[in-house]
Design a protein around this motif. Structure first.
Motif, PDB file in Angstrom:
ATOM      1  N   UNK A 290      12.315  11.720  -6.148  1.00 51.69           N
ATOM      2  CA  UNK A 290      13.246  11.376  -5.258  1.00 51.69           C
ATOM      3  C   UNK A 290      12.060  10.590  -3.973  1.00 51.69           C
ATOM      4  N   UNK A 291      12.298   9.210  -3.935  1.00 51.25           N
ATOM      5  CA  UNK A 291      11.644   8.732  -2.451  1.00 51.25           C
ATOM      6  C   UNK A 291      11.688   8.414  -1.392  1.00 51.25           C
ATOM      7  N   UNK A 292      12.652   8.891  -1.072  1.00 48.95           N
ATOM      8  CA  UNK A 292      12.773   9.709   0.122  1.00 48.95           C
ATOM      9  C   UNK A 292      11.964  11.129   0.777  1.00 48.95           C
ATOM     10  N   UNK A 293      10.767  10.929  -0.697  1.00 52.60           N
ATOM     11  CA  UNK A 293       9.772  11.922   0.152  1.00 52.60           C
ATOM     12  C   UNK A 293       8.670  11.059   0.399  1.00 52.60           C
ATOM     13  N   UNK A 294       8.906  10.125   0.011  1.00 44.79           N
ATOM     14  CA  UNK A 294       7.856   9.200  -0.236  1.00 44.79           C
ATOM     15  C   UNK A 294       6.944   8.911   1.480  1.00 44.79           C
ATOM     16  N   UNK A 295       5.318   8.850   1.720  1.00 47.09           N
ATOM     17  CA  UNK A 295       4.873   9.157   3.061  1.00 47.09           C
ATOM     18  C   UNK A 295       5.071   8.190   3.714  1.00 47.09           C
ATOM     19  N   UNK A 296       4.514   8.197   5.357  1.00 42.47           N
ATOM     20  CA  UNK A 296       4.990   7.040   6.178  1.00 42.47           C
ATOM     21  C   UNK A 296       3.002   6.235   5.620  1.00 42.47           C
ATOM     22  N   UNK A 297       2.668   6.698   5.670  1.00 40.13           N
ATOM     23  CA  UNK A 297       1.381   6.177   5.675  1.00 40.13           C
ATOM     24  C   UNK A 297       0.434   7.022   4.418  1.00 40.13           C
TER      25      UNK A 297
ATOM     26  N   UNK B 121       5.138   1.414   3.860  1.00 39.05           N
ATOM     27  CA  UNK B 121       4.428   2.051   3.933  1.00 39.05           C
ATOM     28  C   UNK B 121       3.079   1.889   4.016  1.00 39.05           C
ATOM     29  N   UNK B 122       3.174   2.213   5.529  1.00 33.05           N
ATOM     30  CA  UNK B 122       1.127   1.598   5.871  1.00 33.05           C
ATOM     31  C   UNK B 122       0.486   2.124   5.004  1.00 33.05           C
ATOM     32  N   UNK B 123      -0.662   0.862   4.523  1.00 38.24           N
ATOM     33  CA  UNK B 123      -1.606   1.268   4.291  1.00 38.24           C
ATOM     34  C   UNK B 123      -3.191   0.840   4.844  1.00 38.24           C
ATOM     35  N   UNK B 124      -3.352   2.197   5.109  1.00 35.49           N
ATOM     36  CA  UNK B 124      -5.463   2.068   5.764  1.00 35.49           C
ATOM     37  C   UNK B 124      -6.044   2.015   4.880  1.00 35.49           C
ATOM     38  N   UNK B 125      -7.649   1.667   5.238  1.00 31.47           N
ATOM     39  CA  UNK B 125      -8.466   1.701   3.993  1.00 31.47           C
ATOM     40  C   UNK B 125      -9.625   1.193   4.473  1.00 31.47           C
ATOM     41  N   UNK B 126     -10.555   2.063   4.237  1.00 25.68           N
ATOM     42  CA  UNK B 126     -12.287   1.753   4.438  1.00 25.68           C
ATOM     43  C   UNK B 126     -12.632   0.739   4.313  1.00 25.68           C
ATOM     44  N   UNK B 127     -13.242  -0.229   4.632  1.00 28.80           N
ATOM     45  CA  UNK B 127     -14.291  -0.928   5.591  1.00 28.80           C
ATOM     46  C   UNK B 127     -15.099  -0.700   3.693  1.00 28.80           C
ATOM     47  N   UNK B 128     -15.667   0.202   3.232  1.00 24.83           N
ATOM     48  CA  UNK B 128     -16.748   0.618   2.574  1.00 24.83           C
ATOM     49  C   UNK B 128     -18.285   0.422   3.439  1.00 24.83           C
TER      50      UNK B 128
END
Length: 540
Positions: free
Chosen positions: A310-317, A344-351
């Motif tokens: 169910x794609x409607x269950x996808x997260x926002x982030x 969908x907003x991708x948030x990533x660590x810079x390492x």
């Protein structure tokens, strides 16, 4: 006489003609020799090129020299062309877009991958394989040189990569702290620093927003996070060796980051938000194919049995506190493009390789994502925080984009359901930003990635760097490659956003007689101008 002269003249003419012919034939022989040499060089170049096999990318060829088989990713071309064509299509809402894009990507993968899948099936190979529609890729385990050469000969195949190992951004140190249920907890220092409690007092705590975690899993029964698990469509363990049906975490890294995003007892930025998790990492590493499994699940979740998607269950982030061992990796760029296509907003660590100085930010944190570095309580960049520029700096500018609290971060641990632990790392800074975005989206769920990025930048507070001049940009210039645009301030960013004018509970004066989308841009532009002026004053 005449005959003699005629014969003599005729002899002379014959002699000159013969010499001319000789010169002509010598010239032809010379040209033939040159032609043959050119042909030999051409054959040599072609042979050399064929030996290299231009379809083999990254570390694949070198790995094949040292081992008999390699796990590979067979790519049938980026989905970016298909996704770009969607820009001309209108979708009524986010759910319709999620379903529509998934349908298009699935159809594309079925059509293009068919010849290779039929080949793999007919040969009854000892290797296992899995098809991914999210990036139009087939992952193949234990492929030898002959199989790789055969696959590269399919015209549908564009590239073949090694299924690389991805690493967690391991916390730099830990300091165990135990707290018990029922005690009075105040917000942790990082929560206060980004002014999340002031947003709560205004009624914004992330309610109605889902944050996805691609990490080591989660201790779903922990007292600080159990309240916020989304349930049926919120857990996936893609590892054949485990395949747990309920949220599990034997490492602790994932549980800790989820606690910082949504935890109660003073550890979470957005305690009203929900979480879902994909267990990508067993220990400290994961294969890229497993990461792709998690992204595909996040894009279109399914139940614990792997059915009823169910794609409607996808997260926002999606929060990602991990990195690859290199920068400029194009496979991640393609995956991130897909996430953007469905909002969908991708948030990533810079390492955590900042001790190596400039250019220590790794993929995917150097791509079209919100790349997050770490600061301590004095807003100085942490010594371990990854610094830019990254491999895609010409496309996406300075990295990291922003910084957030990442030192002495207390959050949920896996020792017990009321166990808490302190970690240091960009892994800890990143969920502070994911939680802040949940608060902003609660006020207006229609905000795009670009709009979220702008308000976070406009609301950011100044930070202090280590004194480097990376990518030719001094730290007196904002943005820079040490701390980006500054340390996030949730409350200031929140004040820049009018609530959704379509929401009956919205009381924002700016919405009267207008729409949120028309008001947001000028509001942010003015705020950005003020932000730059403030920075100019501070620097002077």
């Amino acid at each position: 006489m005449k005959t003699s002269i005629t014969h003599g003249h005729g002899f002379l003419m014959k002699t000159k003609f013969s010499r001319t012919l000789e010169y002509h034939f010598e010239l032809i022989d010379l040209r033939n020799m040159l032609t043959m040499r050119v042909l030999l060089v051409t054959v040599a170049v072609v042979t050399c090129t064929e030996g290299l096999n231009v379809k083999l990318k990254g570390t694949l060829e070198s790995s094949l020299k040292s081992q008999n088989t390699v796990n590979i990713l067979v790519s049938f071309g980026s989905s970016e062309t298909v996704l770009n064509s969607l820009n001309s299509k209108s979708f009524l809402n986010r759910n319709e877009r999620l379903n529509g894009v998934k349908s298009i990507l699935s159809a594309q993968a079925v059509k293009i991958q068919k010849p290779v899948l039929e080949f793999l099936s007919s040969k009854k190979l000892a290797t296992s394989y899995k098809s991914f529609w999210i990036l139009n890729i087939i992952a193949v385990e234990n492929a030898d040189q002959d199989l790789i050469d055969t696959l590269s000969n399919f015209e549908e195949v564009e590239e073949i990569w090694e299924d690389e190992i991805v690493y967690l951004n391991q916390p730099m140190k830990s300091n165990k702290v135990v707290k018990r249920l029922g005690q009075d907890f105040g917000p942790e220092w990082g929560i206060n620093a980004i002014r999340a409690p002031q947003a709560w007092f205004q009624g914004y705590n992330g309610s109605g927003i889902i944050i996805g975690s691609v990490d080591t899993g989660a201790r779903g029964t922990h007292e600080a996070i159990q309240h916020a698990f989304v349930g049926k469509y919120g857990w996936y363990d893609p590892h054949e060796s485990t395949k747990t049906k309920t949220p599990t975490d034997t490492n602790g890294h994932g549980t800790h980051t989820i606690g910082t995003m949504i935890g109660t007892n003073g550890i979470g930025v957005a305690p009203g938000a929900k979480w879902m998790s994909c267990r990508a990492f067993l220990g400290n590493t994961a294969e890229l194919s497993i990461i792709l499994s998690c992204f595909q699940f996040m894009f279109c979740p399914f139940d614990v049995d792997g059915t009823n998607s169910d794609c409607t269950k996808a997260p926002h982030i999606i929060n990602n506190s991990w990195a690859s061992g290199a920068n400029g990796v194009s496979l991640y760029k393609a995956a991130i493009t897909v996430l953007h296509a469905v909002g969908i907003i991708p948030v990533w660590a810079s390492g955590n390789e900042g001790k190596n100085g400039c250019n220590s930010t790794k993929s995917p944190g150097d791509g079209n994502v919100l790349s997050i570095g770490s600061v301590g309580q004095s807003d100085s960049v942490s010594y371990f925080s990854g610094i830019g520029p990254g491999g895609f700096s010409m496309l996406y500018g300075t990295k990291p984009d922003l910084v957030a609290p990442g030192e002495d971060t207390l959050s949920a641990g896996v020792g017990s359901d009321n166990f808490y632990i302190k970690y240091n790392g960009t892994s800890m800074a990143t969920p502070h930003v994911s939680g802040a975005i949940a608060i902003l989206l609660q006020k207006n769920p229609n905000l795009t990635y670009d709009e979220i990025r702008k308000v976070l930048i406009a609301g950011a507070d100044p930070a202090q760097g280590p004194g480097l001049n990376c990518g030719g940009i001094p730290e007196s210039t904002v943005p820079n490659h040490a701390y980006g645009h500054g340390r996030i301030n949730t409350l200031q960013s929140l004040t820049l956003i009018p609530c959704d004018c379509n929401d009956k509970d919205c009381k924002d004066e700016k919405c009267k007689g207008s729409s949120a989308s028309t008001q947001l841009v000028p509001t942010m532009m003015i705020s950005l101008l003020i932000f730059k002026l403030l920075h100019s004053v501070i620097i002077l």
